[in-house]
Design an enzyme around this catalytic site. Structure first.
Site: not given
Ligand code: AP5
Ligand code: MG
Ligand code: ZN
Length: 214
Positions: A13, A88, A127, A160, A171
């Site tokens: 994402k 979410r 990552r 992270r 997660r």
């Molecule tokens: P990346 O692009 O980093 O993936 P992502 O979908 O952004 O994954 P996240 O781990 O950031 O999502 P998340 O939803 O768990 O975390 P968030 O920060 O939102 O890609 C992942 C890896 O794959 C990278 O190394 C990348 O380089 C690689 N990659 C990408 N595309 C690729 C491809 N095509 N091929 C190969 N490799 C590839 O949330 C973290 C925490 O915050 C949550 O757990 C929660 O506690 C809290 N939080 C955040 N938002 C909310 C909300 N709205 N409500 C409640 N809690 C929340």
């Molecule tokens: Mg992310």
């Protein structure tokens, strides 16, 4: 253009949202990045969010909604935005729908980046993130020019805290339980589009660009 990125943790994402933001000149709003920035700065919000994030749990809706509604007030949101990691939960999605409705608006697309759970764990362990500018890399798939250093801003990269395999499993459980229902929610609103997130990063982006009609 108002876009929501849906998909499991690690689906890509953030990677795609940054590219969309550059292409369309709209802000990339990641609630996860905002929470991490607050943790780094040691704010009250960061302290509260960290308790949940480190366990792989969602931060409570009340905290998240306050933060995002405040972010929407920023003038850079005038031409839209790409939301990454929000909404979410169903209550978050309903709150967003309502807030937009009050302004006679609605989102344009909810893009579901589909990646099976099996692929997720290896992506996460490789990552590396830049906490300074939000850039994300992968030690195998998307390496930096210089190991451990951000290509964009030159800061050091980190693994992270919530990317440990046990926490990633938690997660994923939380995702299936609380976030996956949003796919039906946006399908019901006729806003849902799907892309195959297992392709190369650039192929995923081209699929998205085609959908957005750019
Ligand atoms: P990346 O692009 O980093 O993936 P992502 O979908 O952004 O994954 P996240 O781990 O950031 O999502 P998340 O939803 O768990 O975390 P968030 O920060 O939102 O890609 C992942 C890896 O794959 C990278 O190394 C990348 O380089 C690689 N990659 C990408 N595309 C690729 C491809 N095509 N091929 C190969 N490799 C590839 O949330 C973290 C925490 O915050 C949550 O757990 C929660 O506690 C809290 N939080 C955040 N938002 C909310 C909300 N709205 N409500 C409640 N809690 C929340
Ligand atoms: Mg992310
Ligand atoms: Zn950086």
């Amino acid at each position: 253009m108002k876009i929501i990125m849906l998909g499991a943790p690690g689906a890509g994402k953030g990677t795609q949202a940054k590219k969309i933001a550059d292409q369309f000149q709209i802000p990339h709003i990641s609630t996860g990045d905002i929470f991490r920035a607050n943790i780094k700065e040691g704010t009250e919000l960061g302290r509260k969010a960290k308790e949940y994030m480190d366990q792989g749990l969602l931060v409570p809706d009340s905290l998240t909604l306050e933060l995002i509604m405040d972010r929407f007030q920023n003038p850079d949101c005038a031409n839209g935005y790409v939301l990454d990691g929000f909404p979410r939960t169903i209550p978050q999605a309903e709150a967003l729908t309502e807030a937009l409705k009050e302004q006679g608006e609605s989102i344009d697309f909810a893009i579901d980046v589909e990646v099976p759970d099996e692929n997720i764990i290896s992506r996460m362990s490789g990552r590396r993130a830049c906490l300074a500018c939000g850039a994300t890399y992968h030690i195998v798939h998307i390496p930096t020019k210089k190991e451990g250093v951000c290509d964009r801003c030159g800061e050091g990269l980190v693994l992270r805290e919530d990317d440990k395999p046990e926490t990633v499993k938690k997660r994923l459980d939380v995702y299936h339980e609380q976030t996956q229902p949003l796919i039906d929610y946006y399908a019901g609103q006729k806003k849902l589009v799907r892309v195959d997130g297992t392709q190369e990063m650039e192929e995923v982006f081209q699929a998205i660009v085609k959908i957005l009609g750019a």
